[in-house]
Design a protein around this motif. Structure first.
Motif, PDB file in Angstrom:
ATOM      1  N   MET A 144      -4.633  44.652  85.505  1.00 28.27           N
ATOM      2  CA  MET A 144      -4.743  43.715  84.400  1.00 28.27           C
ATOM      3  C   MET A 144      -4.191  42.358  84.826  1.00 28.27           C
ATOM      4  SD  MET A 144      -3.246  43.912  80.542  1.00 28.27           S
ATOM      5  CE  MET A 144      -1.606  43.369  80.984  1.00 28.27           C
ATOM      6  N   VAL A 145      -4.970  41.305  84.592  1.00 29.33           N
ATOM      7  CA  VAL A 145      -4.525  39.952  84.916  1.00 29.33           C
ATOM      8  C   VAL A 145      -4.371  39.086  83.662  1.00 29.33           C
ATOM      9  CG1 VAL A 145      -5.368  39.920  87.288  1.00 29.33           C
ATOM     10  CG2 VAL A 145      -6.901  39.225  85.454  1.00 29.33           C
ATOM     11  N   HIS A 146      -4.959  39.522  82.535  1.00 26.00           N
ATOM     12  CA  HIS A 146      -4.830  38.792  81.275  1.00 26.00           C
ATOM     13  C   HIS A 146      -4.912  39.758  80.109  1.00 26.00           C
ATOM     14  CE1 HIS A 146      -5.310  34.816  83.019  1.00 26.00           C
ATOM     15  NE2 HIS A 146      -6.371  35.245  83.672  1.00 26.00           N
ATOM     16  N   SER A 147      -4.247  39.396  79.027  1.00 25.14           N
ATOM     17  CA  SER A 147      -4.506  40.035  77.740  1.00 25.14           C
ATOM     18  C   SER A 147      -4.648  38.915  76.720  1.00 25.14           C
ATOM     19  CB  SER A 147      -3.398  41.013  77.350  1.00 25.14           C
ATOM     20  OG  SER A 147      -2.189  40.347  77.106  1.00 25.14           O
ATOM     21  N   VAL A 148      -5.604  39.096  75.815  1.00 26.51           N
ATOM     22  CA  VAL A 148      -5.957  38.060  74.848  1.00 26.51           C
ATOM     23  C   VAL A 148      -6.173  38.728  73.498  1.00 26.51           C
ATOM     24  CG1 VAL A 148      -7.728  36.345  74.238  1.00 26.51           C
ATOM     25  CG2 VAL A 148      -7.094  36.668  76.631  1.00 26.51           C
ATOM     26  N   GLU A 149      -5.696  38.073  72.444  1.00 27.39           N
ATOM     27  CA  GLU A 149      -5.985  38.519  71.088  1.00 27.39           C
ATOM     28  C   GLU A 149      -7.053  37.605  70.511  1.00 27.39           C
ATOM     29  OE1 GLU A 149      -2.449  39.029  68.721  1.00 27.39           O
ATOM     30  OE2 GLU A 149      -1.398  39.947  70.415  1.00 27.39           O
ATOM     31  N   ALA A 150      -8.141  38.194  70.039  1.00 32.71           N
ATOM     32  CA  ALA A 150      -9.258  37.429  69.480  1.00 32.71           C
ATOM     33  C   ALA A 150      -9.318  37.643  67.968  1.00 32.71           C
ATOM     34  CB  ALA A 150     -10.570  37.867  70.126  1.00 32.71           C
ATOM     35  N   ASP A 151      -9.633  36.596  67.223  1.00 34.15           N
ATOM     36  CA  ASP A 151      -9.694  36.655  65.766  1.00 34.15           C
ATOM     37  C   ASP A 151     -11.014  37.239  65.283  1.00 34.15           C
ATOM     38  OD1 ASP A 151      -7.158  35.589  65.242  1.00 34.15           O
ATOM     39  OD2 ASP A 151      -7.898  33.547  65.508  1.00 34.15           O
ATOM     40  N   VAL A 152     -11.293  38.451  65.700  1.00 35.74           N
ATOM     41  CA  VAL A 152     -12.521  39.143  65.302  1.00 35.74           C
ATOM     42  C   VAL A 152     -12.221  40.646  65.321  1.00 35.74           C
ATOM     43  CG1 VAL A 152     -13.342  39.101  67.687  1.00 35.74           C
ATOM     44  CG2 VAL A 152     -14.965  39.486  65.868  1.00 35.74           C
ATOM     45  N   PRO A 153     -12.725  41.405  64.366  1.00 36.83           N
ATOM     46  CA  PRO A 153     -12.501  42.853  64.391  1.00 36.83           C
ATOM     47  C   PRO A 153     -13.065  43.482  65.670  1.00 36.83           C
ATOM     48  CG  PRO A 153     -13.315  42.173  62.242  1.00 36.83           C
ATOM     49  CD  PRO A 153     -13.440  40.985  63.154  1.00 36.83           C
ATOM     50  N   SER A 154     -12.311  44.387  66.242  1.00 26.57           N
ATOM     51  CA  SER A 154     -12.700  44.985  67.530  1.00 26.57           C
ATOM     52  C   SER A 154     -14.003  45.772  67.452  1.00 26.57           C
ATOM     53  CB  SER A 154     -11.583  45.873  68.074  1.00 26.57           C
ATOM     54  OG  SER A 154     -11.308  46.933  67.179  1.00 26.57           O
ATOM     55  N   LEU A 204     -16.871  43.697  68.651  1.00 25.81           N
ATOM     56  CA  LEU A 204     -16.905  43.496  70.108  1.00 25.81           C
ATOM     57  C   LEU A 204     -17.279  44.779  70.830  1.00 25.81           C
ATOM     58  CD1 LEU A 204     -13.800  41.197  70.627  1.00 25.81           C
ATOM     59  CD2 LEU A 204     -16.202  40.551  70.372  1.00 25.81           C
ATOM     60  N   ALA A 205     -16.741  45.898  70.379  1.00 23.69           N
ATOM     61  CA  ALA A 205     -17.048  47.183  71.026  1.00 23.69           C
ATOM     62  C   ALA A 205     -18.532  47.520  70.889  1.00 23.69           C
ATOM     63  CB  ALA A 205     -16.180  48.294  70.429  1.00 23.69           C
ATOM     64  N   ARG A 206     -19.122  47.185  69.739  1.00 27.18           N
ATOM     65  CA  ARG A 206     -20.555  47.436  69.531  1.00 27.18           C
ATOM     66  C   ARG A 206     -21.412  46.389  70.213  1.00 27.18           C
ATOM     67  NH1 ARG A 206     -20.059  48.072  63.323  1.00 27.18           N
ATOM     68  NH2 ARG A 206     -20.714  45.909  63.482  1.00 27.18           N
ATOM     69  N   GLY A 207     -20.834  45.215  70.477  1.00 30.77           N
ATOM     70  CA  GLY A 207     -21.594  44.148  71.116  1.00 30.77           C
ATOM     71  C   GLY A 207     -22.422  43.312  70.164  1.00 30.77           C
ATOM     72  N   ASP A 208     -22.142  43.405  68.854  1.00 26.47           N
ATOM     73  CA  ASP A 208     -22.961  42.650  67.897  1.00 26.47           C
ATOM     74  C   ASP A 208     -22.195  41.502  67.222  1.00 26.47           C
ATOM     75  OD1 ASP A 208     -21.323  44.114  66.235  1.00 26.47           O
ATOM     76  OD2 ASP A 208     -22.946  45.108  65.145  1.00 26.47           O
ATOM     77  N   TYR A 209     -21.170  41.004  67.874  1.00 28.35           N
ATOM     78  CA  TYR A 209     -20.431  39.860  67.349  1.00 28.35           C
ATOM     79  C   TYR A 209     -21.326  38.626  67.432  1.00 28.35           C
ATOM     80  CZ  TYR A 209     -16.699  36.330  67.021  1.00 28.35           C
ATOM     81  OH  TYR A 209     -15.918  35.267  66.667  1.00 28.35           O
ATOM     82  N   PRO A 210     -21.557  37.924  66.311  1.00 32.67           N
ATOM     83  CA  PRO A 210     -22.509  36.810  66.325  1.00 32.67           C
ATOM     84  C   PRO A 210     -22.082  35.614  67.177  1.00 32.67           C
ATOM     85  CG  PRO A 210     -21.524  37.085  64.137  1.00 32.67           C
ATOM     86  CD  PRO A 210     -21.044  38.211  64.978  1.00 32.67           C
ATOM     87  N   TYR A 211     -20.793  35.500  67.485  1.00 32.28           N
ATOM     88  CA  TYR A 211     -20.311  34.363  68.275  1.00 32.28           C
ATOM     89  C   TYR A 211     -19.891  34.803  69.685  1.00 32.28           C
ATOM     90  CZ  TYR A 211     -20.333  32.327  63.663  1.00 32.28           C
ATOM     91  OH  TYR A 211     -20.730  31.895  62.429  1.00 32.28           O
ATOM     92  N   MET A 212     -20.582  35.786  70.221  1.00 29.41           N
ATOM     93  CA  MET A 212     -20.254  36.330  71.540  1.00 29.41           C
ATOM     94  C   MET A 212     -20.371  35.266  72.630  1.00 29.41           C
ATOM     95  SD  MET A 212     -19.072  39.159  72.774  1.00 29.41           S
ATOM     96  CE  MET A 212     -19.636  40.695  72.097  1.00 29.41           C
ATOM     97  N   ASN A 213     -21.346  34.363  72.523  1.00 22.50           N
ATOM     98  CA  ASN A 213     -21.499  33.307  73.539  1.00 22.50           C
ATOM     99  C   ASN A 213     -20.265  32.412  73.581  1.00 22.50           C
ATOM    100  OD1 ASN A 213     -24.029  34.063  74.497  1.00 22.50           O
ATOM    101  ND2 ASN A 213     -25.076  32.918  72.872  1.00 22.50           N
ATOM    102  N   GLN A 214     -19.743  32.056  72.418  1.00 27.55           N
ATOM    103  CA  GLN A 214     -18.548  31.210  72.352  1.00 27.55           C
ATOM    104  C   GLN A 214     -17.346  31.948  72.939  1.00 27.55           C
ATOM    105  OE1 GLN A 214     -17.606  29.679  68.462  1.00 27.55           O
ATOM    106  NE2 GLN A 214     -15.531  29.138  69.074  1.00 27.55           N
ATOM    107  N   LEU A 215     -17.193  33.218  72.583  1.00 27.70           N
ATOM    108  CA  LEU A 215     -16.088  34.015  73.131  1.00 27.70           C
ATOM    109  C   LEU A 215     -16.206  34.106  74.646  1.00 27.70           C
ATOM    110  CD1 LEU A 215     -13.607  35.848  72.723  1.00 27.70           C
ATOM    111  CD2 LEU A 215     -15.209  37.762  72.478  1.00 27.70           C
TER     112      LEU A 215
END
Length: 167
Positions: free
Chosen positions: A113-123, A126-137
């Motif tokens: 592990m080289v980084h850990s990040v908390e993102a303001d989106v329910p996991s 992200l796990a399903r891959g259907d986050y609408p702002y995935m490009n920005q993330l």
């Protein structure tokens, strides 16, 4: 990291950022019994275990000798650093679950592990891959230095590979 048992647990991590690194100490317990303290003074020196007795020191040496990373033995210091990383990630995962955020970890080509990040989106998004702002993330994660070889998201039960869109 593969460990011979899960009876040891870490508690009470204390960290202080210094100009030359991070000083820390964390208690090692088995049940309620204090076995010792893992410490690093944050000055570029080693990380070590201060046991409360010789017998416990030997038990920790045996524990370390049985630990494996990708099937190979690892140094005492690497074992301690992996344990502390996992403890820190577990605390972050609990915090993220309470606040409905996602915990992400970036890993290098060797799997460290080289980084850990908390993102303001329910996991779950992200796990399903259907986050609408995935490009920005994805753009934000590409800014992390050093660049991780891969990213994962904690879905509440396990780490899942994060499928980021290509540039």
């Amino acid at each position: 990291m593969e460990v011979p048992h899960t009876r040891y647990r870490l508690t009470g991590l204390q960290q202080t950022e210094l100009r030359c690194g991070v000083a820390f100490s964390v208690n090692v317990r088995e049940g309620r019994a204090l076995l010792g303290v893992i410490e690093n003074h944050g000055n570029g020196g080693d990380t070590w275990f201060n046991a409360v007795s010789f017998d416990i020191r030997q038990a920790m040496r045996d524990f370390v000798a049985s630990c494996r990373w990708k099937g190979k033995p690892v140094s005492e210091e690497e074992v301690y650093e992996h344990l502390i990383d996992e403890y820190d990630l577990a605390r972050a995962a609990k915090r993220c679950a309470r606040t409905r955020k996602s915990l992400l970890r970036g890993r290098d080509a060797e799997g460290y592990m080289v980084h850990s990040v908390e993102a303001d989106v329910p996991s779950v998004w992200l796990a399903r891959g259907d986050y609408p702002y995935m490009n920005q993330l994805a753009r934000e994660l590409r800014e992390e230095q050093p660049h991780p070889a891969s990213w994962q998201v904690w879905d509440g039960e396990a780490w899942k590979d994060l499928q980021l869109p290509s540039r």
